[in-house]
Scaffold this motif. Structure first.
Motif, PDB file in Angstrom:
ATOM      1  N   ARG A 183       8.118  14.690  10.595  1.00 28.91           N
ATOM      2  CA  ARG A 183       8.678  14.566   9.159  1.00 28.91           C
ATOM      3  C   ARG A 183       7.497  13.847   8.438  1.00 28.91           C
ATOM      4  N   ASP A 184       6.406  13.864   8.742  1.00 32.65           N
ATOM      5  CA  ASP A 184       5.245  13.618   8.132  1.00 32.65           C
ATOM      6  C   ASP A 184       5.202  11.985   7.499  1.00 32.65           C
ATOM      7  N   PHE A 185       5.439  11.037   8.231  1.00 33.28           N
ATOM      8  CA  PHE A 185       5.412   9.678   7.615  1.00 33.28           C
ATOM      9  C   PHE A 185       4.203   8.781   8.709  1.00 33.28           C
ATOM     10  N   VAL A 186       3.862   7.654   8.015  1.00 31.61           N
ATOM     11  CA  VAL A 186       3.242   6.806   8.567  1.00 31.61           C
ATOM     12  C   VAL A 186       3.869   5.967   9.619  1.00 31.61           C
ATOM     13  N   LEU A 187       3.198   5.657  10.755  1.00 34.78           N
ATOM     14  CA  LEU A 187       3.891   4.573  11.694  1.00 34.78           C
ATOM     15  C   LEU A 187       3.324   3.247  11.553  1.00 34.78           C
ATOM     16  N   VAL A 188       3.960   2.426  11.440  1.00 38.09           N
ATOM     17  CA  VAL A 188       3.429   0.909  11.578  1.00 38.09           C
ATOM     18  C   VAL A 188       3.839   0.204  12.772  1.00 38.09           C
ATOM     19  N   GLU A 227      19.283   9.070  11.125  1.00 37.13           N
ATOM     20  CA  GLU A 227      19.163   9.796   9.807  1.00 37.13           C
ATOM     21  C   GLU A 227      17.780  10.689   9.828  1.00 37.13           C
ATOM     22  N   VAL A 228      16.627   9.823  10.330  1.00 35.20           N
ATOM     23  CA  VAL A 228      15.535  10.795  10.265  1.00 35.20           C
ATOM     24  C   VAL A 228      15.658  11.908  11.033  1.00 35.20           C
ATOM     25  N   GLU A 229      16.122  11.518  12.272  1.00 33.45           N
ATOM     26  CA  GLU A 229      16.162  12.904  13.269  1.00 33.45           C
ATOM     27  C   GLU A 229      16.972  13.963  12.542  1.00 33.45           C
ATOM     28  N   ALA A 230      18.027  13.449  11.754  1.00 36.30           N
ATOM     29  CA  ALA A 230      18.894  14.598  11.116  1.00 36.30           C
ATOM     30  C   ALA A 230      18.145  15.428   9.866  1.00 36.30           C
ATOM     31  N   GLY A 231      17.154  14.900   9.500  1.00 33.68           N
ATOM     32  CA  GLY A 231      16.130  15.557   8.456  1.00 33.68           C
ATOM     33  C   GLY A 231      15.763  14.598   7.301  1.00 33.68           C
ATOM     34  N   ALA A 232      16.151  13.392   7.443  1.00 34.90           N
ATOM     35  CA  ALA A 232      15.547  12.360   6.269  1.00 34.90           C
ATOM     36  C   ALA A 232      14.050  12.360   6.475  1.00 34.90           C
ATOM     37  N   LEU A 287       0.578  -1.319   0.069  1.00 36.66           N
ATOM     38  CA  LEU A 287      -0.068  -0.056   0.123  1.00 36.66           C
ATOM     39  C   LEU A 287       0.769   1.169   0.001  1.00 36.66           C
ATOM     40  N   LEU A 288       1.949   1.210   0.696  1.00 39.56           N
ATOM     41  CA  LEU A 288       2.640   2.413   1.196  1.00 39.56           C
ATOM     42  C   LEU A 288       4.076   2.700   0.555  1.00 39.56           C
ATOM     43  N   ILE A 289       4.617   1.611  -0.026  1.00 39.81           N
ATOM     44  CA  ILE A 289       6.185   1.743  -0.318  1.00 39.81           C
ATOM     45  C   ILE A 289       6.233   1.578  -1.955  1.00 39.81           C
ATOM     46  N   SER A 290       6.620   2.663  -2.375  1.00 43.21           N
ATOM     47  CA  SER A 290       6.948   2.761  -4.044  1.00 43.21           C
ATOM     48  C   SER A 290       8.536   2.478  -4.104  1.00 43.21           C
ATOM     49  N   PRO A 291       8.971   1.991  -5.139  1.00 42.23           N
ATOM     50  CA  PRO A 291      10.630   1.805  -5.254  1.00 42.23           C
ATOM     51  C   PRO A 291      11.184   2.972  -4.968  1.00 42.23           C
ATOM     52  N   GLY A 292      12.162   2.757  -4.206  1.00 41.78           N
ATOM     53  CA  GLY A 292      13.012   3.908  -3.879  1.00 41.78           C
ATOM     54  C   GLY A 292      12.581   4.568  -2.549  1.00 41.78           C
ATOM     55  N   ASP A 293      11.324   4.542  -2.033  1.00 43.54           N
ATOM     56  CA  ASP A 293      10.776   5.127  -0.942  1.00 43.54           C
ATOM     57  C   ASP A 293      11.649   4.789   0.428  1.00 43.54           C
ATOM     58  N   ALA A 294      11.894   5.692   1.194  1.00 36.47           N
ATOM     59  CA  ALA A 294      12.727   5.336   2.559  1.00 36.47           C
ATOM     60  C   ALA A 294      11.628   4.739   3.567  1.00 36.47           C
ATOM     61  N   VAL A 295      12.174   3.817   4.232  1.00 31.40           N
ATOM     62  CA  VAL A 295      11.438   3.408   5.322  1.00 31.40           C
ATOM     63  C   VAL A 295      12.458   3.249   6.535  1.00 31.40           C
ATOM     64  N   LEU A 296      11.982   3.888   7.795  1.00 29.74           N
ATOM     65  CA  LEU A 296      12.512   3.832   9.135  1.00 29.74           C
ATOM     66  C   LEU A 296      12.292   2.448   9.896  1.00 29.74           C
ATOM     67  N   VAL A 297      13.625   2.034  10.156  1.00 27.60           N
ATOM     68  CA  VAL A 297      13.504   0.932  10.981  1.00 27.60           C
ATOM     69  C   VAL A 297      14.693   0.566  11.990  1.00 27.60           C
ATOM     70  N   ASP A 298      14.219   0.080  12.808  1.00 31.37           N
ATOM     71  CA  ASP A 298      15.299  -0.004  14.072  1.00 31.37           C
ATOM     72  C   ASP A 298      16.535  -0.966  13.900  1.00 31.37           C
TER      73      ASP A 298
END
Length: 409
Positions: free
Chosen positions: A206-211, A167-172, A133-144
């Motif tokens: 950063r306006d992203f969806v949380l799973v 990386e996300v805290e730095a602006g990604a 539903l949410l990931i297109s090729p090249g999209d970034a995904v935050l993981v631990d």
């Protein structure tokens, strides 16, 4: 031409076409689809002399087999009920089961309606549908780092790039962030309330969806559980429809994995699209399994959970005590508050995969190397131990073997 030569030519076989080169026909995404090391290690469970801390497998002695069996028999013994149990059903899932989940989510502090719930074939399918539903090729995904290997497998097919928290805290800006807040696979660690609020702050900034993967949430050892991210999100947003969190739940760790029943809870706008994806995938989860699960949780479910928690707490404590008794200097580990896992960090220079190969050959002990749980920047001197399946005596013996292996000759 003589009759003999004519007969010889007639008997020559027709040339066969060259075999199809399947590798050349595969889509580009298949380059990112790898076999699960854990699934391969599960095959070792058939070897009785191996003490396995590998798979995060529920203890079958704790399955409510009698209740599930009775529920199935009742469904099939009545012709009218059997007609429903063996028939197609709606893709969203049985209304009665979704109503039960709505009530459960309310107890977790996340008020919702049936329109906010989709029944899936375990939470693993939930992750795959969310990735689709949410990931297109090249999209970034935050993981631990590390994170649940099955989530990486589900997301990899949709060709994301992975980011860590720094990386996300730095602006990604990722498209989504995936997290296991309670008793995480593989580390057993949990997020504090402050860490949950900080993650929601980051998602908003950063306006992203949380799973939110809540697979182990019900397996806390003692005390009150912290609120799920979805509950905190709803409190901020005012309603589930304004939330940015999708919660994935499952009965695999509490009832039985073979039922293959999980769920997604989130805003109706997302659930509606996920229903369409599920229709194209498998139409719906087994009607019979949904009916059996629904009946099994209607009465006595909280008492069943208490039994699970006591059993896994005893095993978790046995694991940590055995590690304290036997592990050589330089080894550290997590001490979980629930769930099924302990995460070990080995002395620098030791490689979990090499250690596993030696462990199987010499000490006959199995575990999961840590490197596959990292999307980026793998740390090879880590391993995951699961205490859910072995007995307390087997835990002590297995840890003793593992300690000898780590200490070396």
């Amino acid at each position: 031409m003589t009759p003999a030569s004519a007969s010889s030519r007639a008997e020559e076989p027709e040339p066969r076409p060259a075999p199809l080169d399947w590798a050349a026909r595969l889509s580009g995404r298949m380059g990112r689809v790898k076999a699960s090391e854990i699934r391969e290690l599960l095959k070792l469970l058939d070897q009785p002399d191996i003490l396995s801390f590998a798979g995060g497998i529920p203890d079958p002695a704790l399955f409510p087999a009698e209740e599930i069996g009775a529920a199935v028999q009742r469904q099939l013994a009545d012709p009218a009920l059997a007609g429903q149990a063996l028939q197609y059903t709606v893709s969203e899932g049985l209304p009665a089961l979704r109503r039960w989940i709505v009530e459960r989510m309310g107890r977790w502090g996340a008020p919702c309606t049936e329109a906010n719930v989709l029944i899936t074939a375990g939470s693993q399918q939930a992750l795959d549908l969310i990735g689709k539903l949410l990931i297109s090729p090249g999209d970034a995904v935050l993981v631990d780092r590390p994170t649940y290997l099955g989530a990486l497998q589900a997301f990899n097919a949709y060709e994301p790039a992975y980011l860590d928290r720094e990386e996300v805290e730095a602006g990604a800006a990722p498209a989504l962030g995936y997290v296991v807040p309670d008793y995480a696979n593989p580390t057993g660690a949990s997020l504090t309330l402050a860490e949950r609020e900080a993650l929601l702050d980051l998602a908003e900034a950063r306006d992203f969806v949380l799973v939110e993967d809540a697979a182990y949430r019900e397996l806390r050892f003692e005390g009150e559980a912290r609120p799920p991210l979805l509950a905190l999100d709803i409190a901020r947003a005012g309603s589930i429809e304004a939330a940015r969190t999708l919660l994935c739940g499952t009965f695999s760790k509490t009832l039985a994995p073979a039922l293959r029943i999980g769920w997604i809870c989130g805003p109706a706008a997302a659930i509606e699209k996920l229903v369409l994806l599920k229709q194209g995938c498998d139409l719906h989860v087994s009607t019979l399994n949904q009916l059996a699960a629904c009946e099994a949780v209607q009465e006595g479910y909280d008492q069943h959970l208490s039994r699970l928690r006591l059993a896994y707490r005893a095993k978790g404590q046995a694991m940590c005590a055995a590690l304290a008794r036997h592990m050589p200097a330089g080894v550290t580990w997590t001490e979980p508050e629930g769930g099924m896992f302990v995460w070990l960090t080995l002395p620098e220079g030791l490689d979990g995969a090499e250690l596993l190969a030696r462990g199987l050959a010499t000490e006959r002990v199995a575990f999961v190397p840590g490197a596959p749980f990292f999307a980026t920047g793998a740390q090879p001197n880590t391993i995951r131990l699961s205490y859910s399946l072995p007995t307390e005596a087997q835990i002590d013996e297995g840890v003793k073997r593992l300690a000898r292996l780590i200490a070396g000759p």
